[in-house]
Structures are given as structure tokens and as C-alpha cells.
Design an enzyme around this catalytic site. Structure first.
Site, short mmCIF file in Angstrom:
data_model
loop_
_atom_site.label_atom_id
_atom_site.label_comp_id
_atom_site.label_asym_id
_atom_site.label_seq_id
_atom_site.Cartn_x
_atom_site.Cartn_y
_atom_site.Cartn_z
N GLU A 265 42.28 30.84 27.96
CA GLU A 265 42.62 30.68 26.54
C GLU A 265 41.38 30.22 25.78
OE1 GLU A 265 46.18 28.42 25.97
OE2 GLU A 265 47.34 29.80 27.22
N LEU B 85 44.87 34.62 31.84
CA LEU B 85 44.89 33.19 32.20
C LEU B 85 44.10 32.39 31.16
CD1 LEU B 85 45.49 30.95 34.34
CD2 LEU B 85 43.34 31.57 35.43
N SER C 196 37.85 27.10 32.57
CA SER C 196 37.79 26.34 33.83
C SER C 196 39.03 25.47 33.98
CB SER C 196 36.54 25.45 33.84
OG SER C 196 35.39 26.21 33.62
N ILE D 295 40.02 38.74 27.98
CA ILE D 295 40.85 39.39 28.99
C ILE D 295 40.35 40.82 29.26
CG2 ILE D 295 43.22 39.94 29.71
CD1 ILE D 295 42.54 36.88 29.26
N THR D 296 40.00 41.06 30.52
CA THR D 296 39.44 42.36 30.94
C THR D 296 40.53 43.42 31.01
OG1 THR D 296 37.78 41.19 32.23
CG2 THR D 296 38.10 43.50 32.77
N ARG E 43 4.52 52.86 41.54
CA ARG E 43 3.69 52.28 40.49
C ARG E 43 2.36 51.78 41.06
NH1 ARG E 43 2.87 52.30 35.05
NH2 ARG E 43 2.10 50.30 34.30
N THR F 276 33.47 29.58 37.25
CA THR F 276 32.01 29.44 37.13
C THR F 276 31.41 28.90 38.44
OG1 THR F 276 32.20 27.16 36.38
CG2 THR F 276 32.24 28.85 34.66
N GLU G 154 35.89 34.52 36.68
CA GLU G 154 36.73 34.18 37.85
C GLU G 154 36.29 32.86 38.50
OE1 GLU G 154 38.36 37.35 40.16
OE2 GLU G 154 37.90 38.83 38.63
N GLY H 49 7.79 45.15 35.54
CA GLY H 49 6.87 44.76 34.47
C GLY H 49 7.46 45.09 33.11
C1 LIG Z 1 33.39 39.39 30.32
C2 LIG Z 1 34.46 38.40 30.69
C3 LIG Z 1 35.62 38.85 31.32
C4 LIG Z 1 36.64 37.93 31.62
N1 LIG Z 1 37.83 38.39 32.12
C5 LIG Z 1 38.89 37.53 32.24
C6 LIG Z 1 40.18 38.01 32.58
O1 LIG Z 1 40.39 39.21 32.82
N2 LIG Z 1 41.21 37.13 32.62
C7 LIG Z 1 41.04 35.80 32.36
O2 LIG Z 1 42.01 35.06 32.41
N3 LIG Z 1 39.80 35.32 32.05
C8 LIG Z 1 38.73 36.15 31.97
N4 LIG Z 1 37.49 35.67 31.62
C9 LIG Z 1 37.33 34.24 31.36
C10 LIG Z 1 36.47 33.53 32.40
O3 LIG Z 1 37.17 33.43 33.61
C11 LIG Z 1 36.10 32.17 31.80
O4 LIG Z 1 35.17 32.42 30.75
C12 LIG Z 1 35.49 31.23 32.82
O5 LIG Z 1 36.46 30.84 33.77
C13 LIG Z 1 34.90 29.96 32.17
O6 LIG Z 1 35.79 29.41 31.26
P1 LIG Z 1 35.29 29.03 29.76
O7 LIG Z 1 34.62 30.22 29.22
O8 LIG Z 1 36.43 28.46 29.02
O9 LIG Z 1 34.19 27.91 29.99
P2 LIG Z 1 34.48 26.33 30.09
O10 LIG Z 1 35.60 26.07 31.02
O11 LIG Z 1 34.57 25.78 28.72
O12 LIG Z 1 33.13 25.83 30.77
C14 LIG Z 1 31.92 25.62 30.03
C15 LIG Z 1 30.89 25.04 30.99
O13 LIG Z 1 31.37 23.78 31.51
C16 LIG Z 1 31.35 23.81 32.93
N5 LIG Z 1 32.44 22.98 33.46
C17 LIG Z 1 33.73 22.97 33.09
N6 LIG Z 1 34.44 22.09 33.83
C18 LIG Z 1 33.57 21.56 34.73
C19 LIG Z 1 33.66 20.61 35.79
N7 LIG Z 1 34.82 20.04 36.10
N8 LIG Z 1 32.55 20.29 36.48
C20 LIG Z 1 31.36 20.88 36.18
N9 LIG Z 1 31.20 21.78 35.20
C21 LIG Z 1 32.28 22.12 34.49
C22 LIG Z 1 31.53 25.28 33.28
O14 LIG Z 1 31.12 25.54 34.60
C23 LIG Z 1 30.68 25.94 32.21
O15 LIG Z 1 29.34 25.89 32.61
C24 LIG Z 1 36.45 36.55 31.35
C25 LIG Z 1 35.27 36.12 30.75
C26 LIG Z 1 34.29 37.03 30.40
C27 LIG Z 1 33.07 36.52 29.68
#
Ligand SMILES: Cc1cc2nc3c(=O)[nH]c(=O)nc-3n(C[C@H](O)[C@H](O)[C@H](O)COP(=O)(O)OP(=O)(O)OC[C@H]3O[C@@H](n4cnc5c(N)ncnc54)[C@H](O)[C@@H]3O)c2cc1C
Length: 387
Positions: A127, A125, A132, A157-158, A271, A368, A366, A342
Site C-alpha cells: 500500500e 499486498l 516492508s 502492483i505488477t 573491443r 528489500t 518482494e 565504457g
Molecule cells: C516495479 C515494482 C513492482 C512491484 N510489484 C508488486 C506487486 O506485484 N505486489 C505488491 O504487493 N507489491 C509490489 N511492489 C512493492 C514492493 O514489494 C515494495 O516496494 C517493497 O516491498 C518495499 O516497500 P516500500 O516501497 O513501501 O518501502 P518501505 O517499506 O517504505 O522501505 C523503505 C526503506 O526502509 C527500509 N526498511 C523498512 N523497514 C525496515 C527494517 N525493519 N529494517 C531495516 N530497514 C527497513 C527498506 O528496506 C527500504 O530501504 C512492487 C514494487 C515495484 C517498485
């Protein structure tokens, strides 16, 4: 109200706990340090039936309820988050879309081997330009001569590049809806398809033994019948899958937090400082008591969300509340566990150092914590949340 697990669920929990303690825990530190995908452990989990848990027996699954799946995730995360997320992503994100939205032929071809852990599926999902804001998908799929021609990139992508990854299901823009919005569909792309490549594994803060990669699609063609679900329903379908995934991530957070508490209690008894165990001081006792209260509250939210899911009751907001609270409890519990240990908590030989690194992603993946709060605010009917 009945807060008790059934005898079957209790027995299942004990089985997974034994496996976690005897097979996973002794390897956890080494797998984390080597950043290696634990294929042999995945295979053993496959033999236990964990990869087909919530799916019907006719597809090779166990026909268990969703709460049992959460119990398995919780017990594994108590000792190792990388193994737990490998199962969570394979079942919750890889297999679940095929089960929920696939045709019988797709289920026969993909779900059956996934239930046996012969192959793993991934969920594409996110990119590089949008996690988000996942509806901002830029990847495109154009129907040409009976084939979807896919171009674009997916990030983070996991399970996307493990030795047994068999497919990724992605969202892609397949046209424009009558109102002018993007038409987003989901499409199954088998591993090995020409024009589809997985990048190098990311170097992450935690979840070291879990496989996470960028995926690139360059004029990648798959047959038209690889469309998953209705054309134009891909984004909505993926959001439904995430509701289940959030409950499972909450279970993972509860497990990690419980592991951090168990380790801390054991350490606090042993400890010694100033002539007595550190656990005899109120400062440490209060930390551990607060951890326990937070974990029990998170567990109740998680089990209730799973219970509602199983009974077919609305559970979207319950899933968000469980994921939000449990992930924040896990981050706090891991932080306090390091404090209880500690200086030893800051070195990699202590398990709580790994828990500390593994916990943070729970507030991000999944959806934030901010996005969970937006969804909960939306459920309260607040303005400005409907985007
Ligand atoms: C180890 C790992 C495994 C993952 N596995 C998968 C997977 O299998 N498949 C997949 O599709 N994705 C996967 N992801 C992606 C993950 O779901 C996204 O990283 C996550 O949803 C956040 O998207 P972003 O990194 O683009 O952050 P952004 O969307 O750029 O967000 C950056 C910051 O802005 C905040 N923000 C954004 N919009 C708003 C809003 N409207 N209001 C308030 N705050 C906001 C966010 O909360 C965050 O703090 C994975 C990520 C990691 C690190």
C-alpha cells in the site's frame, strides 16, 4: 550430492533459451523504449505452457517442478527482465495464491484460464503507506449482505492493468482478532468490478515493458465467496506466497547477471585499446572472473532453495538468502558490465545500459535486501527481529 539438472530440465532450459534468443531478445530494446506491455510475446509464452508450469495438469498446467519454473525465469531474464518479471509475477504472485489457497470452484474459474495465459492475475499486498511493513494494511473489506465492500489503495502492483488482467488478489482488514490485532484476509477482485480502478502505469527506472500500477477501491463490492483461503489468514498466506516468489526473483537476478556477463565477455574479446583486446588486460579479466564466481554462487543458492521447496523441506530462509545474494550479485554484475563497455555502456543502444536500469529493483521488490537480512537474522534467533 547431485548438482546436475535432469535431462528433462536441460531440454526445457534449451527450449526456453531458444525462445528467449529468437523471439524476445530481438524485441527487447524496442519494448523497453516504447514502455509497452508485450502482449504478443505473452501469448506465445502461453502457447509454450510457461504460465501453467508449476501447476497440475488437471488445471491446465504442465505439472513441472519449481526449479523448472526458475529455469524459465532465468533464461528469459538473460535477455529481458520485463518479460521475465511478467511471467514471474503472473505465476508466482497471480496464480500461486489461487492454487495454494483457492477452493476447487475458484481454481476452475481463475487458475485454468491463468495457466493458458488467457488472463493474468495480480497480487495486491503493498500500500502507499506500507511495503516492508505489509501487515500495516489500511485497506478494509466489510461483509455487508453477502458481499465484501472494499475501500483502500494498493501501490506498485505488477500486471495489474495489462490488456488481459483478469483479477487482483488483495489483502484487506476484515475485522479485529481476539488479541486486538488486525484480522487480515485475502479477497479476489475481478477486473471490471465497479468501484475498482487501476491508475496510470508508473514511469519506472527499469522494467519498462512490465506493467505496474496503483489500484484504488472505492465501495467496491465482490461476492462473499471471493474470500481466498480462511478468513483472517490472508497476511500469513501472502507471506508464504512471497517465499516462493523470492526464489523466482533470485532466478531472475541470476539470469540478468548471466546476461550481463555474456555481453561483457563478448565485448571484451572485440573491443581494442592500446593495440590489444581489452579482455587481454588483467583489470578486465578480474572483473569478469569475479562476476562469474558471484553468479555461480547465486545460482547454487537459488537452485538449492528451489530444490528444497520442491521436496517439501523448510525453505523460508533459503529463499531469503538466495534472493538477497542473487539480487546484489545482479546489481554488481550490471554495474561492472557498464564499466566494461565504457562510454558505450552508458548509451541506450547497448544492452547493458538496460540491464543496469533493470537490476536495481531486484534489491527492493518482494522484500528489500534489508528485510531479507532481518529474516535471516531472525532465523539465527537474534533478538529484536520478531516484529
Ligand atoms: C516495479 C515494482 C513492482 C512491484 N510489484 C508488486 C506487486 O506485484 N505486489 C505488491 O504487493 N507489491 C509490489 N511492489 C512493492 C514492493 O514489494 C515494495 O516496494 C517493497 O516491498 C518495499 O516497500 P516500500 O516501497 O513501501 O518501502 P518501505 O517499506 O517504505 O522501505 C523503505 C526503506 O526502509 C527500509 N526498511 C523498512 N523497514 C525496515 C527494517 N525493519 N529494517 C531495516 N530497514 C527497513 C527498506 O528496506 C527500504 O530501504 C512492487 C514494487 C515495484 C517498485
Amino acid at each position: 550430492m547431485d548438482f546436475a539438472l535432469t535431462e528433462e530440465q536441460e531440454a526445457f532450459r534449451r527450449t526456453v533459451r531458444r525462445f528467449a534468443d529468437e523471439v524476445v531478445a530481438p524485441r527487447a530494446e524496442e519494448m523497453d523504449a516504447a514502455e509497452e506491455f508485450p502482449l504478443d510475446i505473452v501469448k506465445q509464452m502461453g502457447e509454450l505452457g510457461l504460465f501453467g508450469l508449476p501447476f497440475p495438469e488437471r488445471y491446465g498446467g504442465q505439472g513441472a517442478d519449481f526449479l523448472s519454473f526458475c529455469l524459465a525465469i532465468e533464461e528469459l531474464a538473460r535477455v529481458d527482465s520485463s518479460v521475465a518479471i511478467t511471467l514471474e509475477a503472473a505465476v508466482g504472485l497471480g496464480a500461486n495464491p489461487i492454487y495454494r489457497f483457492g477452493t476447487e470452484a475458484q481454481k476452475e474459474r481463475w487458475l485454468v484460464p491463468m495457466c493458458r495465459a488467457e488472463i493474468l492475475g495480480a497480487f495486491g499486498l503493498t500500500e502507499p503507506d506500507g511495503g516492508s511493513d505489509a501487515g500495516a494494511t489500511r485497506t478494509t473489506a466489510t461483509l455487508e449482505g453477502g458481499e465484501w465492500v472494499i475501500n483502500g489503495t494498493k501501490a506498485f502492483i505488477t500486471n495489474a492493468g495489462t490488456p488481459i488482467t483478469g483479477l487482483v488478489t488483495i489483502t484487506a482488514v476484515t475485522g479485529t482478532e481476539p488479541g486486538g490485532h488486525k484480522e487480515i484476509s485475502s479477497i479476489i477482485v475481478p477486473t471490471g468490478t465497479e468501484g475498482f480502478s487501476a491508475g496510470k502505469a508508473y514511469r519506472k527506472i527499469g522494467w519498462h515493458a512490465s506493467d505496474t500500477r496503483e489500484l484504488v477501491f472505492h465501495d467496491c463490492s465482490v461476492p462473499e465467496e471471493n474470500l481466498l483461503g480462511e478468513r483472517g489468514e490472508g497476511f500469513r498466506n501472502f507471506l508464504q506466497v512471497l517465499d516462493d516468489g523470492r526464489i523466482a526473483i533470485a532466478a531472475l537476478a541470476v539470469g540478468l547477471a548471466q546476461g550481463a556477463l555474456d555481453q561483457s565477455v563478448a565485448y571484451a574479446r572485440e573491443r581494442r585499446a592500446f593495440g590489444h583486446p581489452i579482455g587481454a588486460t588483467q583489470g578486465i579479466q578480474f572483473k569478469l572472473a569475479d562476476m562469474k564466481v558471484g553468479i555461480e554462487a547465486a545460482r547454487l543458492l537459488t537452485y538449492r532453495a528451489a530444490w528444497r521447496q520442491t521436496r517439501g523441506l523448510p525453505y523460508k530462509t533459503d529463499a531469503s538468502m538466495a534472493k538477497l545474494h542473487a539480487s546484489e550479485v545482479a546489481v554488481d554484475a550490471a554495474r561492472q558490465a557498464v564499466q566494461v563497455f565504457g562510454g558505450y555502456g552508458f548509451v541506450e543502444e547497448s544492452p547493458v545500459a538496460r540491464y543496469y536500469r533493470d537490476a536495481k529493483i531486484l534489491e527492493i521488490g518482494e522484500g528489500t535486501s534489508e528485510i531479507q537480512r532481518v529474516l535471516i537474522a531472525r532465523d539465527l534467533g537474534l533478538p529484536g527481529t520478531d516484529f
